[in-house]
Design a protein around this motif. Structure first.
Motif, PDB file in Angstrom:
ATOM      1  N   LEU A  69       0.840  -1.197   0.000  1.00 43.42           N
ATOM      2  CA  LEU A  69       0.000   0.000   0.000  1.00 43.42           C
ATOM      3  C   LEU A  69       0.878   1.251   0.000  1.00 43.42           C
ATOM      4  CD1 LEU A  69      -2.612  -1.023   2.738  1.00 43.42           C
ATOM      5  CD2 LEU A  69      -2.699  -1.473   0.277  1.00 43.42           C
ATOM      6  N   ASP A  70       1.926   1.213   0.798  1.00 36.57           N
ATOM      7  CA  ASP A  70       2.848   2.339   0.874  1.00 36.57           C
ATOM      8  C   ASP A  70       3.565   2.551  -0.466  1.00 36.57           C
ATOM      9  OD1 ASP A  70       4.269   4.402   2.377  1.00 36.57           O
ATOM     10  OD2 ASP A  70       6.010   3.066   2.183  1.00 36.57           O
ATOM     11  N   TYR A  72       2.464   1.582  -3.408  1.00 32.96           N
ATOM     12  CA  TYR A  72       1.456   2.064  -4.353  1.00 32.96           C
ATOM     13  C   TYR A  72       1.348   3.583  -4.248  1.00 32.96           C
ATOM     14  CZ  TYR A  72      -2.864   2.416  -7.025  1.00 32.96           C
ATOM     15  OH  TYR A  72      -3.797   2.746  -7.985  1.00 32.96           O
ATOM     16  N   ASP A  73       1.278   4.091  -3.012  1.00 34.83           N
ATOM     17  CA  ASP A  73       1.187   5.543  -2.804  1.00 34.83           C
ATOM     18  C   ASP A  73       2.437   6.250  -3.329  1.00 34.83           C
ATOM     19  OD1 ASP A  73      -1.278   5.161  -1.605  1.00 34.83           O
ATOM     20  OD2 ASP A  73      -0.497   5.361   0.440  1.00 34.83           O
ATOM     21  N   HIS A  74       3.580   5.631  -3.156  1.00 34.40           N
ATOM     22  CA  HIS A  74       4.843   6.205  -3.639  1.00 34.40           C
ATOM     23  C   HIS A  74       4.826   6.307  -5.168  1.00 34.40           C
ATOM     24  CE1 HIS A  74       9.019   7.333  -3.040  1.00 34.40           C
ATOM     25  NE2 HIS A  74       9.360   6.502  -4.005  1.00 34.40           N
ATOM     26  N   GLN A  76       2.138   6.373  -6.990  1.00 36.16           N
ATOM     27  CA  GLN A  76       1.101   7.364  -7.296  1.00 36.16           C
ATOM     28  C   GLN A  76       1.673   8.780  -7.255  1.00 36.16           C
ATOM     29  OE1 GLN A  76      -2.324   7.202  -4.713  1.00 36.16           O
ATOM     30  NE2 GLN A  76      -3.243   9.030  -5.601  1.00 36.16           N
ATOM     31  N   GLU A  77       2.491   9.071  -6.254  1.00 38.08           N
ATOM     32  CA  GLU A  77       3.113  10.400  -6.169  1.00 38.08           C
ATOM     33  C   GLU A  77       3.960  10.690  -7.400  1.00 38.08           C
ATOM     34  OE1 GLU A  77       5.319  10.882  -2.523  1.00 38.08           O
ATOM     35  OE2 GLU A  77       3.647  10.106  -1.326  1.00 38.08           O
ATOM     36  N   THR A  80       1.669  11.178 -10.397  1.00 32.85           N
ATOM     37  CA  THR A  80       0.967  12.459 -10.308  1.00 32.85           C
ATOM     38  C   THR A  80       1.891  13.591 -10.730  1.00 32.85           C
ATOM     39  OG1 THR A  80      -0.496  11.629  -8.585  1.00 32.85           O
ATOM     40  CG2 THR A  80      -0.275  14.016  -8.762  1.00 32.85           C
ATOM     41  N   TYR A  85      -0.958   9.886 -13.646  1.00 38.67           N
ATOM     42  CA  TYR A  85      -1.657   9.014 -12.703  1.00 38.67           C
ATOM     43  C   TYR A  85      -3.090   8.711 -13.136  1.00 38.67           C
ATOM     44  CZ  TYR A  85      -3.892   7.033  -8.659  1.00 38.67           C
ATOM     45  OH  TYR A  85      -4.616   6.202  -7.842  1.00 38.67           O
ATOM     46  N   CYS A  89      -4.368   4.890 -13.573  1.00 35.15           N
ATOM     47  CA  CYS A  89      -5.320   4.247 -12.668  1.00 35.15           C
ATOM     48  C   CYS A  89      -6.606   3.855 -13.391  1.00 35.15           C
ATOM     49  CB  CYS A  89      -5.601   5.098 -11.439  1.00 35.15           C
ATOM     50  SG  CYS A  89      -6.660   6.507 -11.684  1.00 35.15           S
ATOM     51  N   HIS A 114      -8.071   0.646   0.238  1.00 36.16           N
ATOM     52  CA  HIS A 114      -7.055   1.701   0.127  1.00 36.16           C
ATOM     53  C   HIS A 114      -7.265   2.521  -1.148  1.00 36.16           C
ATOM     54  CE1 HIS A 114      -3.171   3.536   0.949  1.00 36.16           C
ATOM     55  NE2 HIS A 114      -2.838   3.328  -0.312  1.00 36.16           N
ATOM     56  N   LEU A 115      -7.511   1.842  -2.243  1.00 33.05           N
ATOM     57  CA  LEU A 115      -7.699   2.540  -3.525  1.00 33.05           C
ATOM     58  C   LEU A 115      -9.048   3.242  -3.585  1.00 33.05           C
ATOM     59  CD1 LEU A 115      -6.314  -0.092  -6.037  1.00 33.05           C
ATOM     60  CD2 LEU A 115      -5.114   1.790  -4.917  1.00 33.05           C
TER      61      LEU A 115
END
Length: 117
Positions: A69-70, A72-74, A76-77, A80, A85, A89, A114-115
């Motif tokens: 999850l972490d 994935y967020d990384h 995503q950043e 973005t 992004y 997605c 989470h998503l």
């Protein structure tokens, strides 16, 4: 790049991106980096083998997917910042799944929540 992401190697991931590694790619199955993190989170939820646990912390039970999850967020950043992004997605794989629908189809409730949030 995908190997770095799927083994929770943020520094290597960041280095490769800084050197021009493409965030927008697809595997033969049509999976992008976001799909790969969803698939990897499913595997992490169902393994007791320490060779597949790349995180120092483990959640209750046998769910080692927190780092997925972490990461994935990384990713995503980075996506973005690169302005890709939204495209990634919403991109569907060969089996017509976005990362969100893939999480649902694979039964990865933690990643799906989470998503979805």
């Amino acid at each position: 790049l995908a190997f770095a992401a799927c083994t929770n190697q943020k520094e290597i991931f960041d280095y490769l991106v800084s050197k021009g590694a493409r965030l927008c790619f697809k595997t033969q199955e049509g999976h992008n980096l976001l799909h790969l993190m969803v698939l990897h989170s499913v595997h992490q939820q169902h393994t007791d083998d320490p060779i597949f646990n790349y995180s120092d912390s483990q959640d209750e039970g046998h769910d080692n997917s927190a780092w997925c999850l972490d990461m994935y967020d990384h990713i995503q950043e980075h996506m973005t910042q690169a302005g890709v992004y939204e495209e990634m997605c919403l991109q569907t794989s060969n089996d017509h799944h976005t990362p969100l629908s893939l999480a649902a189809a694979q039964g990865s409730l933690r990643m799906f929540n989470h998503l979805f949030d």
